[in-house]
Design a protein around this motif. Structure first.
Motif, PDB file in Angstrom:
ATOM      1  N   THR A   1      29.628  73.137 -34.603  1.00  0.00           N
ATOM      2  CA  THR A   1      28.890  73.865 -35.892  1.00  0.00           C
ATOM      3  C   THR A   1      29.591  74.811 -36.436  1.00  0.00           C
ATOM      4  O   THR A   1      30.687  75.577 -36.407  1.00  0.00           O
ATOM      5  CB  THR A   1      28.140  74.907 -34.366  1.00  0.00           C
ATOM      6  N   HIS A   2      29.444  74.502 -37.962  1.00  0.00           N
ATOM      7  CA  HIS A   2      30.180  75.020 -38.954  1.00  0.00           C
ATOM      8  C   HIS A   2      29.780  76.789 -39.376  1.00  0.00           C
ATOM      9  O   HIS A   2      30.935  77.434 -39.450  1.00  0.00           O
ATOM     10  CB  HIS A   2      29.978  74.716 -40.055  1.00  0.00           C
ATOM     11  N   SER A   3      28.324  77.001 -38.941  1.00  0.00           N
ATOM     12  CA  SER A   3      28.145  78.110 -39.628  1.00  0.00           C
ATOM     13  C   SER A   3      28.124  78.842 -38.493  1.00  0.00           C
ATOM     14  O   SER A   3      28.883  80.982 -38.666  1.00  0.00           O
ATOM     15  CB  SER A   3      26.087  78.459 -39.199  1.00  0.00           C
ATOM     16  N   ALA A   4      28.489  79.031 -37.023  1.00  0.00           N
ATOM     17  CA  ALA A   4      28.855  79.585 -36.494  1.00  0.00           C
ATOM     18  C   ALA A   4      30.456  80.008 -36.136  1.00  0.00           C
ATOM     19  O   ALA A   4      30.855  80.908 -36.461  1.00  0.00           O
ATOM     20  CB  ALA A   4      28.787  79.219 -34.907  1.00  0.00           C
ATOM     21  N   ALA A   5      31.427  79.014 -36.475  1.00  0.00           N
ATOM     22  CA  ALA A   5      32.273  79.283 -36.798  1.00  0.00           C
ATOM     23  C   ALA A   5      32.548  79.877 -37.619  1.00  0.00           C
ATOM     24  O   ALA A   5      33.812  80.984 -37.153  1.00  0.00           O
ATOM     25  CB  ALA A   5      33.094  77.567 -36.870  1.00  0.00           C
ATOM     26  N   ILE A   6      31.568  80.052 -38.666  1.00  0.00           N
ATOM     27  CA  ILE A   6      31.893  80.949 -39.811  1.00  0.00           C
ATOM     28  C   ILE A   6      31.801  82.451 -39.387  1.00  0.00           C
ATOM     29  O   ILE A   6      33.203  83.211 -39.857  1.00  0.00           O
ATOM     30  CB  ILE A   6      31.713  81.236 -41.080  1.00  0.00           C
ATOM     31  N   ARG A   7      31.052  82.584 -38.345  1.00  0.00           N
ATOM     32  CA  ARG A   7      30.973  83.580 -38.197  1.00  0.00           C
ATOM     33  C   ARG A   7      31.907  84.535 -37.154  1.00  0.00           C
ATOM     34  O   ARG A   7      32.012  85.721 -36.413  1.00  0.00           O
ATOM     35  CB  ARG A   7      29.882  83.957 -37.276  1.00  0.00           C
TER      36      ARG A   7
ATOM     37  N   GLY B   1      35.274  83.776 -37.912  1.00  0.00           N
ATOM     38  CA  GLY B   1      36.783  83.496 -38.785  1.00  0.00           C
ATOM     39  C   GLY B   1      36.705  82.446 -38.717  1.00  0.00           C
ATOM     40  O   GLY B   1      38.915  82.469 -38.701  1.00  0.00           O
ATOM     41  N   GLY B   2      36.667  81.709 -37.972  1.00  0.00           N
ATOM     42  CA  GLY B   2      36.846  79.724 -38.388  1.00  0.00           C
ATOM     43  C   GLY B   2      36.449  78.950 -39.544  1.00  0.00           C
ATOM     44  O   GLY B   2      35.663  79.447 -39.753  1.00  0.00           O
ATOM     45  N   THR B   3      36.798  77.814 -39.001  1.00  0.00           N
ATOM     46  CA  THR B   3      35.586  76.730 -39.782  1.00  0.00           C
ATOM     47  C   THR B   3      35.417  75.404 -39.269  1.00  0.00           C
ATOM     48  O   THR B   3      34.333  75.262 -39.599  1.00  0.00           O
ATOM     49  CB  THR B   3      36.553  76.158 -40.770  1.00  0.00           C
ATOM     50  N   HIS B   4      36.361  76.079 -38.186  1.00  0.00           N
ATOM     51  CA  HIS B   4      34.905  74.364 -37.020  1.00  0.00           C
ATOM     52  C   HIS B   4      34.873  75.391 -35.883  1.00  0.00           C
ATOM     53  O   HIS B   4      35.797  75.090 -35.076  1.00  0.00           O
ATOM     54  CB  HIS B   4      35.920  73.092 -37.025  1.00  0.00           C
ATOM     55  N   LEU B   5      33.829  74.624 -35.258  1.00  0.00           N
ATOM     56  CA  LEU B   5      33.695  75.274 -33.785  1.00  0.00           C
ATOM     57  C   LEU B   5      32.838  74.086 -33.301  1.00  0.00           C
ATOM     58  O   LEU B   5      32.004  73.504 -32.754  1.00  0.00           O
ATOM     59  CB  LEU B   5      32.821  76.983 -33.661  1.00  0.00           C
ATOM     60  N   LEU B   6      33.748  73.587 -31.383  1.00  0.00           N
ATOM     61  CA  LEU B   6      33.311  72.735 -31.081  1.00  0.00           C
ATOM     62  C   LEU B   6      33.002  73.498 -29.393  1.00  0.00           C
ATOM     63  O   LEU B   6      33.070  73.872 -29.026  1.00  0.00           O
ATOM     64  CB  LEU B   6      34.189  72.429 -30.530  1.00  0.00           C
ATOM     65  N   ASN B   7      31.109  72.610 -30.002  1.00  0.00           N
ATOM     66  CA  ASN B   7      30.603  72.679 -28.205  1.00  0.00           C
ATOM     67  C   ASN B   7      30.538  71.957 -27.152  1.00  0.00           C
ATOM     68  O   ASN B   7      30.121  71.284 -27.808  1.00  0.00           O
ATOM     69  CB  ASN B   7      28.799  73.681 -28.848  1.00  0.00           C
ATOM     70  N   ILE B   8      31.381  71.981 -26.209  1.00  0.00           N
ATOM     71  CA  ILE B   8      31.007  70.412 -24.983  1.00  0.00           C
ATOM     72  C   ILE B   8      29.658  71.429 -24.725  1.00  0.00           C
ATOM     73  O   ILE B   8      30.284  72.325 -23.910  1.00  0.00           O
ATOM     74  CB  ILE B   8      32.696  70.091 -24.575  1.00  0.00           C
TER      75      ILE B   8
ATOM     76  N   LYS C   1      35.643  75.736 -28.469  1.00  0.00           N
ATOM     77  CA  LYS C   1      36.284  76.575 -29.333  1.00  0.00           C
ATOM     78  C   LYS C   1      36.432  76.523 -30.526  1.00  0.00           C
ATOM     79  O   LYS C   1      35.902  75.562 -31.382  1.00  0.00           O
ATOM     80  CB  LYS C   1      37.403  75.748 -28.191  1.00  0.00           C
ATOM     81  N   LEU C   2      37.379  77.323 -31.213  1.00  0.00           N
ATOM     82  CA  LEU C   2      37.254  77.310 -33.057  1.00  0.00           C
ATOM     83  C   LEU C   2      38.720  75.694 -33.091  1.00  0.00           C
ATOM     84  O   LEU C   2      39.486  75.635 -31.622  1.00  0.00           O
ATOM     85  CB  LEU C   2      38.162  78.738 -33.590  1.00  0.00           C
ATOM     86  N   THR C   3      38.299  75.153 -33.973  1.00  0.00           N
ATOM     87  CA  THR C   3      39.482  73.983 -33.857  1.00  0.00           C
ATOM     88  C   THR C   3      40.120  73.730 -35.521  1.00  0.00           C
ATOM     89  O   THR C   3      38.901  74.524 -36.708  1.00  0.00           O
ATOM     90  CB  THR C   3      38.795  72.445 -33.679  1.00  0.00           C
ATOM     91  N   CYS C   4      40.882  73.178 -35.711  1.00  0.00           N
ATOM     92  CA  CYS C   4      41.109  72.916 -36.988  1.00  0.00           C
ATOM     93  C   CYS C   4      40.575  72.066 -38.013  1.00  0.00           C
ATOM     94  O   CYS C   4      40.293  72.212 -39.385  1.00  0.00           O
ATOM     95  CB  CYS C   4      42.744  72.846 -37.475  1.00  0.00           C
ATOM     96  N   ASN C   5      39.734  71.183 -37.209  1.00  0.00           N
ATOM     97  CA  ASN C   5      39.204  70.110 -38.134  1.00  0.00           C
ATOM     98  C   ASN C   5      38.118  69.725 -37.187  1.00  0.00           C
ATOM     99  O   ASN C   5      38.012  70.326 -36.127  1.00  0.00           O
ATOM    100  CB  ASN C   5      40.207  69.126 -38.631  1.00  0.00           C
ATOM    101  N   SER C   6      37.336  68.914 -37.856  1.00  0.00           N
ATOM    102  CA  SER C   6      36.029  68.199 -36.800  1.00  0.00           C
ATOM    103  C   SER C   6      36.876  67.155 -36.629  1.00  0.00           C
ATOM    104  O   SER C   6      35.081  66.082 -36.625  1.00  0.00           O
ATOM    105  CB  SER C   6      34.739  68.437 -37.653  1.00  0.00           C
TER     106      SER C   6
END
Length: 215
Positions: free
Chosen positions: A19-25, A27-34, A45-50
């Motif tokens: 999820t990119h929009s949630a990651a921005i909120r 403070g990151g660029t990529h947020l992985l939901n499992i 978790k925030l990650t460095c890429n998708s």
């Protein structure tokens, strides 16, 4: 939150979604939901890429927790990078392209989501991919008509009680191509066409995965 999630093992399904929009909120660029098949969150978790490789530490931790998923639903790279990452821990796991994300590849390429025919396109596209369980649907119709007479079975009731399955790959491709052809020839007046060149490009890529049985 990490401590609360640390004991979650999940069931036999994993759903992976960046999820990119949630990651921005956050403070990151990529947020992985499992998540598991019951929508319980196992990792967020925030990650460095998708890319699938960014998920490897979390998959390793799930493995050591004792997680034993049989099927994983992903939004991309269903027969690409996910296979090598996931089968390192679960050799027999099946990786499938999530149907909703597959449809979004087409619905997000239209001229506008505000187009008067966009909603109908989404509904018809879903009907091309999913089919209701005929036996359960028939029982539902019988029960409904017994209580309500000739009144139509509401869509909300059908969605809640009648399970759906993915159609056979060739049936899906034939139905989608028929729908796209129909919409491509439709006259829309001042609104202009609903579909774009990007829609056709997205479909040609998605079609390959559908025929391979990824959906």
């Amino acid at each position: 939150m990490d401590q609360d999630l640390a004991g979650e093992v999940g069931d036999d399904i994993l759903r992976l979604d960046w999820t990119h929009s949630a990651a921005i909120r956050c403070g990151g660029t990529h947020l992985l939901n499992i998540m598991d098949g019951r929508n319980n969150i196992l990792f967020s978790k925030l990650t460095c890429n998708s890319k699938p490789c960014a998920s490897r530490p979390f998959m390793e931790e799930l493995f050591h927790r004792g997680a034993l998923p049989k099927v994983v639903y992903v939004d991309d790279e269903c027969c690409g990078g996910w296979l090598s990452v996931l089968r390192e821990f679960w050799p027999d796991i099946a990786v499938r392209l999530d149907p909703m994300h597959a449809m979004m590849r087409l619905t997000q390429t239209t001229a506008s989501t505000q187009h008067s025919h966009h909603g109908t396109f989404c509904i018809n596209l879903s009907a091309c991919i999913f089919q209701d369980d005929p036996k359960v649907l028939q029982r539902m119709w019988t029960a409904w008509s017994r209580e309500h007479g000739a009144c139509a079975l509401p869509s909300s009731v059908k969605r809640k009680f009648v399970p759906r399955a993915i159609r056979e790959p060739r049936a899906i491709t034939a139905a989608v191509e028929c729908l796209l052809d129909e919409l491509g020839q439709k006259a829309y007046g001042c609104e202009g066409p609903l579909l774009t060149t990007a829609t056709n490009v997205a479909w040609q890529t998605l079609r390959i995965h559908i025929l391979k049985g990824c959906l």
